[in-house]
Design a protein around this motif. Structure first.
Motif, PDB file in Angstrom:
ATOM      1  N   UNK A 204       5.104   6.990  -2.031  1.00 64.31           N
ATOM      2  CA  UNK A 204       5.119   7.335  -3.463  1.00 64.31           C
ATOM      3  C   UNK A 204       4.550   8.731  -3.680  1.00 64.31           C
ATOM      4  N   UNK A 205       3.470   9.069  -2.963  1.00 60.75           N
ATOM      5  CA  UNK A 205       2.808  10.356  -3.190  1.00 60.75           C
ATOM      6  C   UNK A 205       3.464  11.502  -2.426  1.00 60.75           C
ATOM      7  N   UNK A 206       3.921  11.198  -1.171  1.00 56.51           N
ATOM      8  CA  UNK A 206       4.389  12.275  -0.304  1.00 56.51           C
ATOM      9  C   UNK A 206       5.903  12.472  -0.334  1.00 56.51           C
ATOM     10  N   UNK A 207       6.662  11.438  -0.693  1.00 54.34           N
ATOM     11  CA  UNK A 207       8.121  11.541  -0.726  1.00 54.34           C
ATOM     12  C   UNK A 207       8.643  11.464  -2.157  1.00 54.34           C
ATOM     13  N   UNK A 208       8.229  10.429  -2.869  1.00 47.21           N
ATOM     14  CA  UNK A 208       8.616  10.305  -4.272  1.00 47.21           C
ATOM     15  C   UNK A 208      10.027   9.793  -4.445  1.00 47.21           C
ATOM     16  N   UNK A 209      10.534   9.884  -5.691  1.00 49.18           N
ATOM     17  CA  UNK A 209      11.824   9.292  -6.053  1.00 49.18           C
ATOM     18  C   UNK A 209      12.968  10.286  -5.983  1.00 49.18           C
ATOM     19  N   UNK A 210      12.687  11.570  -5.783  1.00 45.62           N
ATOM     20  CA  UNK A 210      13.750  12.571  -5.815  1.00 45.62           C
ATOM     21  C   UNK A 210      14.065  13.153  -4.447  1.00 45.62           C
TER      22      UNK A 210
ATOM     23  N   UNK B 123       6.512   8.099  15.436  1.00 42.54           N
ATOM     24  CA  UNK B 123       7.316   8.326  14.233  1.00 42.54           C
ATOM     25  C   UNK B 123       7.162   9.790  13.819  1.00 42.54           C
ATOM     26  N   UNK B 124       8.321  10.435  13.523  1.00 45.83           N
ATOM     27  CA  UNK B 124       8.337  11.833  13.092  1.00 45.83           C
ATOM     28  C   UNK B 124       9.039  11.934  11.749  1.00 45.83           C
TER      29      UNK B 124
ATOM     30  N   UNK C 233       0.817  -1.223   0.000  1.00 42.85           N
ATOM     31  CA  UNK C 233       0.000   0.000   0.000  1.00 42.85           C
ATOM     32  C   UNK C 233       0.848   1.270   0.000  1.00 42.85           C
ATOM     33  N   UNK C 234       2.207   1.098  -0.027  1.00 43.38           N
ATOM     34  CA  UNK C 234       3.166   2.217  -0.134  1.00 43.38           C
ATOM     35  C   UNK C 234       3.163   3.126   1.090  1.00 43.38           C
ATOM     36  N   UNK C 235       2.535   2.714   2.192  1.00 46.79           N
ATOM     37  CA  UNK C 235       2.483   3.548   3.399  1.00 46.79           C
ATOM     38  C   UNK C 235       3.719   3.288   4.260  1.00 46.79           C
ATOM     39  N   UNK C 236       4.275   4.351   4.792  1.00 43.82           N
ATOM     40  CA  UNK C 236       5.356   4.221   5.746  1.00 43.82           C
ATOM     41  C   UNK C 236       4.757   3.710   7.059  1.00 43.82           C
ATOM     42  N   UNK C 237       5.258   2.547   7.552  1.00 42.98           N
ATOM     43  CA  UNK C 237       4.666   1.892   8.728  1.00 42.98           C
ATOM     44  C   UNK C 237       5.759   1.405   9.653  1.00 42.98           C
TER      45      UNK C 237
ATOM     46  N   UNK D 231       0.442   2.254  11.019  1.00 40.57           N
ATOM     47  CA  UNK D 231       0.845   2.954   9.788  1.00 40.57           C
ATOM     48  C   UNK D 231       0.877   4.454  10.065  1.00 40.57           C
ATOM     49  N   UNK D 232       1.710   5.160   9.309  1.00 40.27           N
ATOM     50  CA  UNK D 232       1.806   6.621   9.454  1.00 40.27           C
ATOM     51  C   UNK D 232       0.909   7.283   8.418  1.00 40.27           C
ATOM     52  N   UNK D 233       0.914   8.576   8.447  1.00 37.74           N
ATOM     53  CA  UNK D 233       0.118   9.342   7.490  1.00 37.74           C
ATOM     54  C   UNK D 233       0.859   9.591   6.174  1.00 37.74           C
ATOM     55  N   UNK D 234       2.053   9.009   6.039  1.00 37.85           N
ATOM     56  CA  UNK D 234       2.877   9.259   4.851  1.00 37.85           C
ATOM     57  C   UNK D 234       2.714   8.136   3.853  1.00 37.85           C
TER      58      UNK D 234
END
Length: 872
Positions: A156-162, A179-180, A132-136, A150-153
């Protein structure tokens, strides 16, 4: 540069500090242990900060999962808040095949930092499980992954590849995780959860899973771990050691071990035994031995070269590891309630009570209870030396909560009014058992329900019915405590052979009256003339039956005999007695081979009916192949079939066999009987008091014998015929001939079950008239074995007479009445012991024996004989 900084609090061995501070500015990642050397390096290719970052640099032509980590010896998250910080960049959108996780805590080195391994710990990452691509934050237990929260991040959408993410994880001492993420100015909380479990904090590190074209796309930098440090300088301690039911040695240490122990690290004493195999069992280990260990033995274990993660090794001896499992007689069934209804004061539920007679403690969870064809496993519970333990059904546990310690079975307990109950251990060895029935109560009221059966003397647990009786406690039983009937009751009864018969031409089956000792299955204990023994097999759980395989086959028509050669005894040490060891191969029977020989159809109140059979042939007869039925001539129908024996039983030529529903009653009522030929069965054919008919068949429905009886067939001069049997006079005359039956003689006790009929004592009687004889002209009742009794013989030409015998002194006064209006056969014998009617010895002198015989239809005959009573 990697460094450890010790700050803030200085206590010997314990500090609050930065345990890890790694920025890789040295340009080397050699301090990090890699799973697959050369797959990670500190390089300057697009660093996250400074000049260098740890970079996955391995060009893999296939998919892979690579890890790198560093040891964090001494971190104690339970002692103070722990903080993890790191920066990370993943230049490919995450998926189930392309993901990363940073193991904050790991009890295993980097090679195990992955799902499905042996690792236990916590990891922050994306798609460690799922996609689900969620940071957990993930929890991993022995390789099994679960999401803690799971976090709110969404990566793929909030961090991306760059982008590079700066992450921080904290854990409080109460198990609260947070988690911060750094937004450029502040650390923002993006998730939290609680889990207070901890594993050994040996390692921290990164896991990178990638497809074949997406390697070399993960960077890691600026790793900082802060928390309470207490460096481990203590060797691992064995805090749990016990033998499992299959005799493996279970070991659990107080901390994780660095490596899997080897067999050479352990030595079991006595015997200096090295385990054949060491197997992991979660965080513990099982030691398996290839030799049989001794029961009821205190073992010691020497442990050497077993090391924890920081490298502390142990060299110690663990003493007093007890290996004990229950054996024959260790745990016994001491009380049984099979009929609780109507209840007295106890719960209306079935129960059994176990009693530990041994000097050892055992686990009830290793026991199996068998009642009839039903087996029950007991729940886990310890039963110590001398303990009582109540066994109840799964629905009755609470009902017995106030009566003592109890365990439940995995079903509802179900016991019948007559049943074999056996207790076994986990090795299927029998510990104890009993085959009870309602007669064990010895009380007609208590056997109707509500009262338990209790063992009298637990020192003789295999003594059988003589050591059991109904409870005398006012509540109806004593579950969980000493029995109300507890008393000394030593087993002094000699065991005996109850049956012997061939199962085949070369295999014999032997039954015994009670549980026997180990000599029963020793070939040296038995002797068969002209034959030898190949094998002896125990075929009863309570050691009451064996099968003996002979080397030579038995021949039809021959009578053989089993004899004792060695010592065989019961569990109390009483030697086995063989009263009749004859056997042979049974032959097919025909008309009149087996006959009805005596019948008691109208017993005294409280006594039992019986039927005596007689082998009227030269064949060996199997009684199990024959049955009786009652016959109603008026209706032309038969009653219920009554098989003479449930199992095979040899009846030798000329032998008697008596069946009844109450063996003890018949034995007590008729003193002239042969109790070894009297057998108890469940029911008899219907025997109406006024009259009836019996038919005797074999299994092939050949009519062996038949008879019709009535009360009119008794001797006409008997005022009362209740308790008097009808005896067959001549076995060769058909049973339907009413003149071939007569009443049993009074001098024979009015019944002769299992012995020669009084009616057949002297076929045809005394043709020469009446004769009276004395065994001597004097009697000397001084108990010296010489002439202590005077035997009076009476012989008449008629086979039914009324007899009276009186002893007079020389003054003409009667001093002893030996018989008064007693029925007698053609030949009778009466003994005088020299006593008067009050059982006092008479004085020396001359005494007159006065005999009066009444023959129906004739005048009475009177005879006088004189003898002297003297004392030598």
């Amino acid at each position: 540069m990697r460094k450890v900084i010790v700050l803030f609090l200085f206590i010997p061995g314990m500090v609050c500090a930065q345990l890890v501070c790694e920025d890789f500015e040295s340009g080397s990642g050699s301090a990090w242990l890699q799973n697959g050397q050369g797959r990670w390096e500190a390089d300057s290719l697009f660093p996250l900060s400074g000049n260098y970052s740890l970079h996955h640099s391995y060009d893999n032509s296939d998919r892979g999962c690579d890890q790198a980590g560093v040891m964090i010896n001494g971190l104690q998250p339970s002692m103070a808040e722990t903080v993890w910080r790191f920066k990370i960049r993943h230049t490919y959108n995450p998926s189930s095949s392309n993901n990363w996780s940073y193991f904050l805590l790991s009890d295993s080195p980097p090679s195990e930092m992955k799902p499905g391994g042996t690792v236990s710990g916590y990891a922050l990452g994306v798609n460690l499980s799922g996609y689900d691509d969620t940071l957990s934050l993930w929890k991993v237990v022995n390789g099994d992954v679960s999401e803690l929260f799971s976090t709110s991040v969404n990566w793929q959408n909030d961090i991306g590849v760059d982008s590079t993410a700066s992450l921080c994880v904290t854990r409080d001492t109460d198990g609260t995780w947070k988690v911060y993420i750094h937004d450029g100015q502040h650390e923002v909380n993006i998730g939290s959860g609680t889990d207070n479990e901890l594993f050994f904090t040996a390692w921290t590190g990164i896991m990178f899973s990638y497809s074949s074209s997406q390697d070399r796309k993960l960077w890691l930098d600026d790793i900082i771990i802060e928390g309470h440090i207490e460096e481990d300088h203590s060797a691992p301690v064995l805090d749990t050691a016990y033998f499992t039911p299959d005799h493996n040695l279970y070991l659990a240490f107080d901390e994780a071990l660095a490596d899997m122990p080897d067999t050479k690290n352990f030595l079991l004493m006595p015997g200096d035994l090295i385990p054949e195999k060491v197997s992991p069992d979660g965080n513990a280990y099982l030691l398996e031995f290839d030799v049989a260990l001794k029961n009821k033995t205190h073992y010691s274990l020497r442990i050497t070269g077993v090391c924890d993660m920081p490298g502390n090794c142990t060299d110690t001896i663990i003493n007093d590891i007890l290996l004990a499992w229950p054996e024959w007689g260790d745990i016994v069934i001491s009380e049984i309630m099979f009929d609780p209804d109507p209840p007295v004061r106890l719960p209306c539920s079935q129960y059994l009570e176990l009693h530990n007679l041994s000097e050892f403690e055992f686990s009830a969870g290793e026991l199996i209870l068998q009642a009839g064809d039903r087996s029950y496993e007991l729940s886990a519970s310890r039963i110590k030396q001398g303990d009582y333990l109540i066994i109840t059904g799964e629905d009755d546990t609470h009902a017995f909560s106030g009566y003592g310690r109890s365990v439940t079975i995995d079903a509802q307990l179900s016991m019948r009014s007559r049943e074999l109950v056996v207790l076994r251990n986990s090795k299927d060895d029998v510990l104890h058992g009993l085959e009870y029935d309602k007669d064990w109560y010895k009380n007609s009221l208590k056997k109707e329900g509500g009262w338990s059966l209790e063992m009298i003397d637990t020192a003789y647990p295999f003594a059988g019915r003589e050591n059991w009786t109904g409870s005398t406690d006012i509540s109806g039983g004593t579950p969980g405590r000493i029995n109300s009937v507890s008393n000394s009751n030593p087993d002094t009864y000699e065991p005996f052979l109850t049956n012997i018969y061939p199962l085949s031409a070369s295999v014999l089956h032997l039954d015994f009256s009670e549980s026997m000792d180990g000599g029963l299955t020793e070939s040296d204990s038995w002797y068969f003339e002209g034959n030898t023994i190949r094998d002896i097999i125990l075929c009863d759980p309570l050691r009451r039956a064996i099968n003996i395989e002979l080397a030579e086959s038995l021949k039809s028509g021959n009578i053989y005999e089993a004899e004792l050669e060695g010592g065989v005894a019961d569990q109390a040490g009483n030697s086995l007695v063989i009263k009749d060891g004859r056997f042979g191969i049974a032959e097919a029977t025909g008309h009149m081979d087996l006959i009805i020989n005596e019948l008691l159809f109208d017993p005294l109140p409280g006594d039992a009916e019986y039927i005596e059979l007689y082998n009227n042939s030269d064949k060996i007869i199997d009684l199990a192949d024959h049955f009786l039925v009652s016959y109603n001539k008026e209706r032309g129908d038969t009653g219920r079939i009554c098989w003479l024996s449930d199992g095979c039983r040899c009846l030798m030529p000329g032998d008697y066999f008596v069946i009844t529903t109450d063996r003890l009653s018949v034995i007590n009522a008729y003193g002239t009987c042969d109790e070894d030929r009297i057998f108890e069965i469940g029911y008899l054919p219907s025997l109406p008091d006024r009259g009836g008919s019996l038919l005797l068949f074999n299994r092939s429905l050949v009519l062996m014998d038949e008879m019709s009886y009535s009360e009119d067939m008794h001797f006409s001069m008997l005022a009362v015929t209740t308790g008097v049997s009808l005896e067959r006079i001549n076995p060769s005359v058909p049973g339907m001939e009413s003149t071939n039956w007569r009443s049993a003689a009074g001098v024979a006790g009015y019944g002769t079950p299992g012995v020669n009929n009084s009616a057949a004592a002297e076929e045809g009687g005394n043709k020469g008239g009446t004769a009276i004889s004395l065994s001597s002209k004097r009697i000397s009742p001084d108990n010296d074995g010489f002439e202590d009794y005077l035997r009076i013989g009476i012989s008449t030409e008629r086979d039914q007479n009324i007899l009276s015998i009186t002893v007079f002194d020389d003054m003409g006064y009667p001093v002893r009445r030996l018989a008064e209006n007693m029925t007698a056969s053609g030949c009778s014998v009466i003994d005088w012991d020299g006593c008067d009617d009050n059982a006092y010895l008479l004085k020396e002198g001359i005494y007159i024996i006065y005999v009066q015989i009444i023959v129906p239809g004739r005048a009475p005959e009177v005879f006088k004989k004189v003898c002297a009573l003297v004392y030598y």
